[in-house]
Design an enzyme around this catalytic site. Sequence first.
Site, PDB file in Angstrom:
ATOM      1  N   HIS A  17       1.596   3.897   1.897  1.00  0.00           N
ATOM      2  CA  HIS A  17       2.134   4.681   3.012  1.00  0.00           C
ATOM      3  C   HIS A  17       3.575   4.755   3.149  1.00  0.00           C
ATOM      4  O   HIS A  17       4.228   3.810   2.813  1.00  0.00           O
ATOM      5  CB  HIS A  17       1.855   3.978   4.451  1.00  0.00           C
ATOM      6  CG  HIS A  17       0.195   4.379   4.934  1.00  0.00           C
ATOM      7  ND1 HIS A  17      -0.534   3.637   5.675  1.00  0.00           N
ATOM      8  CD2 HIS A  17      -0.653   5.356   4.365  1.00  0.00           C
ATOM      9  CE1 HIS A  17      -1.846   4.220   5.841  1.00  0.00           C
ATOM     10  NE2 HIS A  17      -1.780   5.158   4.959  1.00  0.00           N
TER      11      HIS A  17
ATOM     12  N   HIS B 212       4.949  -4.686  10.396  1.00  0.00           N
ATOM     13  CA  HIS B 212       5.011  -3.959  11.595  1.00  0.00           C
ATOM     14  C   HIS B 212       5.410  -5.004  12.479  1.00  0.00           C
ATOM     15  O   HIS B 212       4.798  -5.884  12.789  1.00  0.00           O
ATOM     16  CB  HIS B 212       4.206  -2.973  11.782  1.00  0.00           C
ATOM     17  CG  HIS B 212       4.241  -1.900  11.145  1.00  0.00           C
ATOM     18  ND1 HIS B 212       4.897  -0.862  11.302  1.00  0.00           N
ATOM     19  CD2 HIS B 212       3.543  -1.470  10.094  1.00  0.00           C
ATOM     20  CE1 HIS B 212       4.672   0.244  10.507  1.00  0.00           C
ATOM     21  NE2 HIS B 212       3.702  -0.240   9.772  1.00  0.00           N
TER      22      HIS B 212
ATOM     23  N   ASP C 144       0.098  -4.037   6.101  1.00  0.00           N
ATOM     24  CA  ASP C 144      -0.501  -3.534   7.287  1.00  0.00           C
ATOM     25  C   ASP C 144      -2.178  -4.082   7.300  1.00  0.00           C
ATOM     26  O   ASP C 144      -2.885  -3.514   7.834  1.00  0.00           O
ATOM     27  CB  ASP C 144      -0.782  -1.862   7.329  1.00  0.00           C
ATOM     28  CG  ASP C 144       0.775  -1.373   7.556  1.00  0.00           C
ATOM     29  OD1 ASP C 144       1.635  -2.186   7.940  1.00  0.00           O
ATOM     30  OD2 ASP C 144       0.889  -0.075   7.605  1.00  0.00           O
TER      31      ASP C 144
ATOM     32  N   ASP D   7       5.889   4.571   4.888  1.00  0.00           N
ATOM     33  CA  ASP D   7       6.854   3.587   5.456  1.00  0.00           C
ATOM     34  C   ASP D   7       6.767   2.135   4.966  1.00  0.00           C
ATOM     35  O   ASP D   7       7.207   1.017   5.560  1.00  0.00           O
ATOM     36  CB  ASP D   7       6.262   3.278   7.126  1.00  0.00           C
ATOM     37  CG  ASP D   7       4.891   2.972   7.429  1.00  0.00           C
ATOM     38  OD1 ASP D   7       4.031   3.530   6.580  1.00  0.00           O
ATOM     39  OD2 ASP D   7       4.421   2.135   8.390  1.00  0.00           O
ATOM     40  N   HIS D   8       6.327   2.198   3.774  1.00  0.00           N
ATOM     41  CA  HIS D   8       6.040   0.957   2.934  1.00  0.00           C
ATOM     42  C   HIS D   8       6.791   1.052   1.710  1.00  0.00           C
ATOM     43  O   HIS D   8       7.066   0.147   0.839  1.00  0.00           O
ATOM     44  CB  HIS D   8       4.476   0.201   2.874  1.00  0.00           C
ATOM     45  CG  HIS D   8       4.451  -0.065   4.162  1.00  0.00           C
ATOM     46  ND1 HIS D   8       4.163  -1.237   4.700  1.00  0.00           N
ATOM     47  CD2 HIS D   8       3.828   0.720   5.108  1.00  0.00           C
ATOM     48  CE1 HIS D   8       3.659  -1.384   5.870  1.00  0.00           C
ATOM     49  NE2 HIS D   8       3.409  -0.108   6.338  1.00  0.00           N
TER      50      HIS D   8
ATOM     51  N   HIS E 252      -7.439  -1.307   5.536  1.00  0.00           N
ATOM     52  CA  HIS E 252      -6.123  -0.380   6.349  1.00  0.00           C
ATOM     53  C   HIS E 252      -6.195   0.896   5.394  1.00  0.00           C
ATOM     54  O   HIS E 252      -6.209   2.021   5.851  1.00  0.00           O
ATOM     55  CB  HIS E 252      -5.009  -0.775   6.488  1.00  0.00           C
ATOM     56  CG  HIS E 252      -3.793  -0.167   6.868  1.00  0.00           C
ATOM     57  ND1 HIS E 252      -3.832   0.607   8.000  1.00  0.00           N
ATOM     58  CD2 HIS E 252      -2.629   0.242   6.306  1.00  0.00           C
ATOM     59  CE1 HIS E 252      -2.801   1.522   8.176  1.00  0.00           C
ATOM     60  NE2 HIS E 252      -2.116   1.416   6.987  1.00  0.00           N
TER      61      HIS E 252
ATOM     62  N   HIS F  85       0.842  -1.172  -0.015  1.00  0.00           N
ATOM     63  CA  HIS F  85      -0.071   0.038   0.070  1.00  0.00           C
ATOM     64  C   HIS F  85       0.909   1.299  -0.049  1.00  0.00           C
ATOM     65  O   HIS F  85       2.025   1.123   0.050  1.00  0.00           O
ATOM     66  CB  HIS F  85      -1.014   0.074   1.139  1.00  0.00           C
ATOM     67  CG  HIS F  85      -0.212   0.126   2.544  1.00  0.00           C
ATOM     68  ND1 HIS F  85       0.404  -0.969   2.841  1.00  0.00           N
ATOM     69  CD2 HIS F  85      -0.297   0.904   3.429  1.00  0.00           C
ATOM     70  CE1 HIS F  85       0.932  -0.410   4.392  1.00  0.00           C
ATOM     71  NE2 HIS F  85       0.382   0.624   4.381  1.00  0.00           N
TER      72      HIS F  85
HETATM   73 FE    FE Z   1       2.559   0.912   8.058  1.00  0.00          FE
HETATM   74 ZN    ZN Z   2       0.268   1.653   6.521  1.00  0.00          ZN
END
Ligand code: FE
Ligand code: ZN
Length: 263
Positions: free
Chosen positions: A67, A178, A140, A69-70, A121, A65
């Site tokens: 975000h 995570h 996530d 942090d990905h 998410h 996805h």
């Molecule tokens: Fe994340």
């Molecule tokens: Zn995320």
Amino acid sequence: MKAANYFEHAAGPAVVLTVPVLGDNFSYLIVVEGLAAAVDPADAAPLLGVLKARGLRLEMILNTHHHFDHVGGNRELKAATGCRIAGPDDPRIPGLDRPVKDDERLTFGPLTLEVLCTPGHTRNHVCYYLPSGPALWTGDTLFTGGCGRLAESGAATMWGSLNTLATLPGETQVFCGHDYAVENMQFALELEPDNPDVRRRLAELRARVREGRPTVPSTLAEEKATNPFLRSGSPDLRRTLGLTDVSDMEVFAEIRRRKDAYA
Ligand code: FE
Ligand code: ZN
């Protein structure tokens, strides 16, 4: 470039390298025959270090996805290696050149990966399933002992996605996005204080952390036995929540609300 700390697991014909990044994220390299696919490269540098240390060629990025942090390492990795970037059809994914759809198959060397659309998410979220592992990268959507926050969808959407994942074989190794495992299992134990599987699993996850081992992979069988978000039907859990005459989906929604307030 110094190779980042990373961990190695076998998954059928592939090897999975787990690379902890950004404090509590996991990025992964799926490796076969000297080729690698990077799942959710949050940060390019640690992955470039591991690729170099292992003499691997990066073929593909698999984003779950959009975000940061990905996807944070997308552009730098693509510039450094010429890899292609696959992910859900979402303009927020940097450098995406291979949008994927539900049930689509992606080939990577001798491997075939299946795409599973799992909105909840985010509106556009996918998981990647390697049937020959069997192994699953869940981003996530599903965490060890938990699930992602409902950032862009309602509870019913996430509930549907988790049920899709729950139909895969119990021995499927779960590699999530995570490291929230210990906190998740503490929450699980509050909901099911008499569940011996949850108690054992919390101890086991704490031991892994103590010994410097990662809290992934999990398996789908372990998740079904201990993850409250897959256990809406549990009488103990329903008793803790004071919910008896409601649907499994409504129990799920209440667990999600309580988890949002918990941590
Ligand atoms: Fe994340
Ligand atoms: Zn995320």
